[in-house]
Design an enzyme around this catalytic site. Structure first.
Site, PDB file in Angstrom:
ATOM      1  N   ASN A  83       0.805  -1.218   0.000  1.00 55.57           N
ATOM      2  CA  ASN A  83       0.000   0.000   0.000  1.00 55.57           C
ATOM      3  C   ASN A  83       0.835   1.263   0.000  1.00 55.57           C
ATOM      4  O   ASN A  83       0.304   2.358   0.184  1.00 55.57           O
ATOM      5  CB  ASN A  83      -0.941   0.008   1.215  1.00 55.57           C
ATOM      6  N   ILE A  91       1.192   6.938  -0.011  1.00 54.56           N
ATOM      7  CA  ILE A  91       0.479   5.966   0.819  1.00 54.56           C
ATOM      8  C   ILE A  91      -0.956   5.814   0.337  1.00 54.56           C
ATOM      9  O   ILE A  91      -1.632   6.810   0.054  1.00 54.56           O
ATOM     10  CB  ILE A  91       0.460   6.424   2.295  1.00 54.56           C
ATOM     11  N   CYS A  92      -1.394   4.580   0.277  1.00 54.47           N
ATOM     12  CA  CYS A  92      -2.808   4.361  -0.007  1.00 54.47           C
ATOM     13  C   CYS A  92      -3.489   3.933   1.284  1.00 54.47           C
ATOM     14  O   CYS A  92      -3.388   2.792   1.695  1.00 54.47           O
ATOM     15  CB  CYS A  92      -2.983   3.278  -1.072  1.00 54.47           C
ATOM     16  N   LEU A  93      -4.081   4.881   1.927  1.00 52.73           N
ATOM     17  CA  LEU A  93      -4.769   4.580   3.183  1.00 52.73           C
ATOM     18  C   LEU A  93      -6.055   5.405   3.201  1.00 52.73           C
ATOM     19  O   LEU A  93      -6.009   6.626   3.019  1.00 52.73           O
ATOM     20  CB  LEU A  93      -3.866   4.938   4.374  1.00 52.73           C
ATOM     21  N   GLN A 126      -1.213   0.316  -3.608  1.00 48.30           N
ATOM     22  CA  GLN A 126      -0.609   1.530  -4.136  1.00 48.30           C
ATOM     23  C   GLN A 126       0.492   1.107  -5.112  1.00 48.30           C
ATOM     24  O   GLN A 126       0.684   1.719  -6.147  1.00 48.30           O
ATOM     25  CB  GLN A 126      -0.018   2.370  -2.993  1.00 48.30           C
TER      26      GLN A 126
END
Lengths: 199, 437
Positions: A83, A91-93, A126
């Site tokens: 991610n 960051i993929c959050l 990500q």
């Protein structure tokens, strides 16, 4: 900068400094500039993960509209995680995007990121390459992540085999990090990595 | 409770420094009153009622050298009614004439005031009702001579003493049952006396009321029991409201907003307002929670949820104070909806327009003649229709958020409100979204 954002960051900054996570060296925040718009965060790699023992530095940019919009956070320290982009550190959050809530703080963000390191979400990646490896070759992923942690985040686990393969590529004039990315992406298959680098 | 009530009545012997009963006395021994018979100035002062206090504002508070009549312990207030019923047989009464005769000579002035004070303290106790043989000897009826203090407010007060005695006199002479007499017999209370002092004193054509222990004003009609009861009830109610308010302030003062992290009551005066979410108990200031709910970059689901717990609430209820309990909250929300429901809906326009929120609207849908309109459920959104697509973007509750701002500044400002809404008629509808549950 909107007053409310600076005011809140000031308060939060004090809160983080006093928090018990800081006492346990799990998270840390530092000011980068005087007007509270940019901060440097640090999180410790969670135990029993490939990131254990590493320290990951984050860039935190506080928008003027904070806390009605999330802070912009990315990893400065290079990291191998489904991610997190291995290239940009993006960051993929969800909470840093559409699931943000105004009551969240720097502390909760950092703790969420720590939790993200412990529990990756390969279905919402990500970095597609890392995510693919995570799903198809969990063991290889763990070794790679641990190696990255050792190299970039000061982790304790040296992998001589990987170092050797990287040396082979750097001897050919390939830059160290580039070689590591290529090898990591091809499950440390030296031949395919070389092929990709010279194609 | 046989003797309990006397505990709240001040012992006059003790007040004059000569109670033989000592600790065993059935009456209240309290230092507050002038405790000696001495005629020193100090004593005199301590027996004079504070005029400022009576008007409701003595800056000296408990340090004041004068008597604050309202300071009488609350218990004695509560016993007023008991006192009334028991007064006639009370031993207190038998003592009173002696008291006057004994002291009425020497320190006349201080005695007068102390007598008055006591009368004020147990205002309804009827101390004097049985002493009618002696009341002609009361200091007020003995010429006060050249005592120049008589020119002061106390003088006024002294004179009004006659009025205080009126009920007794009236009872004997004219009406045997004054309490049952028709209201035409009742004289009106003197509003000047009630507000502070009356310059006519005993010459006043109006009745000078007894001092109410709760509010400190001469607001108790000496004859009209119903009025007394009503006034005391009002005072108690007012007192309860004041208590409620101070509780509300107490529970609100440390509350911080979950968005700006500031103590809500320490924000700028205009921002010292809470935004109460009906479905959870997280605390926000009105400004922040509204701003959050109007954030356009997130889905409705996100912004309509509590920023802390993500429980969705349909609207925000503005409040000056924090509400702790479910009951308080329900009352607040009920009041809020009630306040909105008497205001004309700007979309319905008394029948000239159409409200997209239908019967879900919090505002009033009524025709000019006052009859309420049943507008039915809100218009269902139809995605394929371009016209209604706009409406799709309208949420009633956020629309309320816009308007409720006004509500806080008082319902009287209806004119402003109308102006506000006619101004906002051309506002961008796409800013809002229609809410259907």
């Amino acid at each position: 900068m909107a007053n409310i954002a600076a005011q809140r960051i000031k308060r939060e900054f004090k809160e983080v400094i006093k928090s018990e996570e800081v006492a346990k060296c799990a998270i840390k925040v530092e000011l980068v500039n005087d007007n509270y718009t940019e901060l440097k965060g640090e999180i410790a790699g969670p135990p029993e993960t490939p990131y254990e023992g590493g320290t990951f530095v984050l860039e935190i940019k506080v928008p003027e509209t904070y806390p009605f919009n999330p802070p912009k956070v990315r990893f400065i320290t290079k990291i191998w995680h489904p991610n997190i982009s291995s290239v940009t550190g993006a960051i993929c959050l969800d909470i840093l995007k559409d699931q943000w809530a105004a009551a969240m703080t720097l502390r909760t963000v950092l703790l969420s990121l720590q939790a993200l390191l412990a529990a990756a979400e390969p279905d919402d990646p990500q970095d597609a390459v890392v995510a693919k490896q995570f799903k198809e070759n969990q063991d290889m992923f763990r070794q790679t992540a641990r190696h990255w942690t050792f190299i970039y985040a000061g982790g304790p686990h040296k992998n001589s085999d990987f170092d050797l393969k990287i040396r082979r590529l750097t001897d050919m004039g390939i830059e160290d990090h580039q070689a590591r990315v290529a090898l990591s992406s091809y499950n440390w298959d030296l031949e395919r990595a070389t092929e990709q680098l010279f194609s | 409770m046989a003797e309990g009530w006397t505990q709240n009545v001040r012992c006059r012997y003790y007040a004059n420094g000569m109670c033989r009963e000592g600790e065993a006395c059935r009456y209240l021994h309290q230092e507050h009153a002038g405790s000696s018979l001495g005629t020193s100035l100090r004593t005199d002062l301590s027996e004079i009622r504070c005029r400022f206090y009576q008007r409701g504002s003595c800056v000296y508070g408990s340090r004041c050298r004068f008597v604050h009549a309202g300071e009488v312990s609350a218990s004695s207030t509560n016993n007023v009614s008991q006192n009334t019923s028991m007064a006639s047989s009370s031993t207190t009464l038998k003592n009173s004439p002696t008291h006057i005769n004994k002291n009425g000579q020497g320190a006349r002035y201080s005695q007068k005031t102390s007598v008055l004070k006591k009368q004020g303290i147990s205002s309804d106790s009827g101390i004097w009702e049985d002493s009618d043989e002696n009341w002609v000897n009361a200091p007020e009826f003995v010429p006060a001579g050249k005592d120049n203090i008589l020119k002061t407010a106390e003088h006024v007060h002294l004179k009004s003493y006659a009025e205080v005695l009126n009920p007794v006199a009236g009872k004997r002479v004219s009406s045997p049952q004054p309490n049952l007499s028709s209201s035409s017999n009742k004289k009106k209370l003197c509003p000047f006396k009630e507000a502070g002092e009356c310059k006519f004193g005993s010459q006043c054509v109006y009745v000078h009321g007894d001092t109410c222990d709760l509010c400190g004003h001469a607001s108790l009609h000496p004859q009209d029991k119903e009025q007394r009861k009503k006034h005391i009830n009002e005072c108690i109610k007012q007192h309860e409201q004041a208590m409620e308010l101070s509780f509300a302030v107490a529970r609100s003062k440390d509350k911080t907003c979950g968005v700006c992290f500031e103590v809500v009551m320490e924000k700028s005066p205009r921002e010292q307002r809470f935004g109460i979410l009906p479905n959870c108990n997280h605390c926000f200031c009105l400004t922040c929670i509204r701003k959050w709910r109007q954030a356009k970059q997130f889905e409705n689901k996100i912004i309509r949820a509590c920023p802390e717990c993500r429980v969705t609430s349909d609207f925000v209820c503005p409040s000056m104070y924090w509400v702790d309990t479910k009951e308080e909250k329900e009352k607040l929300i009920k009041d809020y909806k009630g306040a909105l429901s008497v205001k004309d809906c700007k979309y319905f326009k008394s029948g000239r327009g159409k409200c997209p929120f239908g019967n879900k609207c919090f505002y009033l849908h009524a025709y000019p003649d006052g009859t309420k309109a049943d507008v039915g459920p809100p218009v269902r959104q139809r995605r394929h229709s371009a016209d209604i697509d706009v409406l799709q973007q309208v949420i009633l509750w956020d629309f309320l958020d816009e308007r409720e701002n006004r509500w806080l500044y008082g319902i009287d400002e209806l004119d402003d409100l109308v102006a506000f809404f006619s101004d906002s008629d051309d506002s961008d509808w796409s800013d809002y979204e229609l809410f259907f549950d």
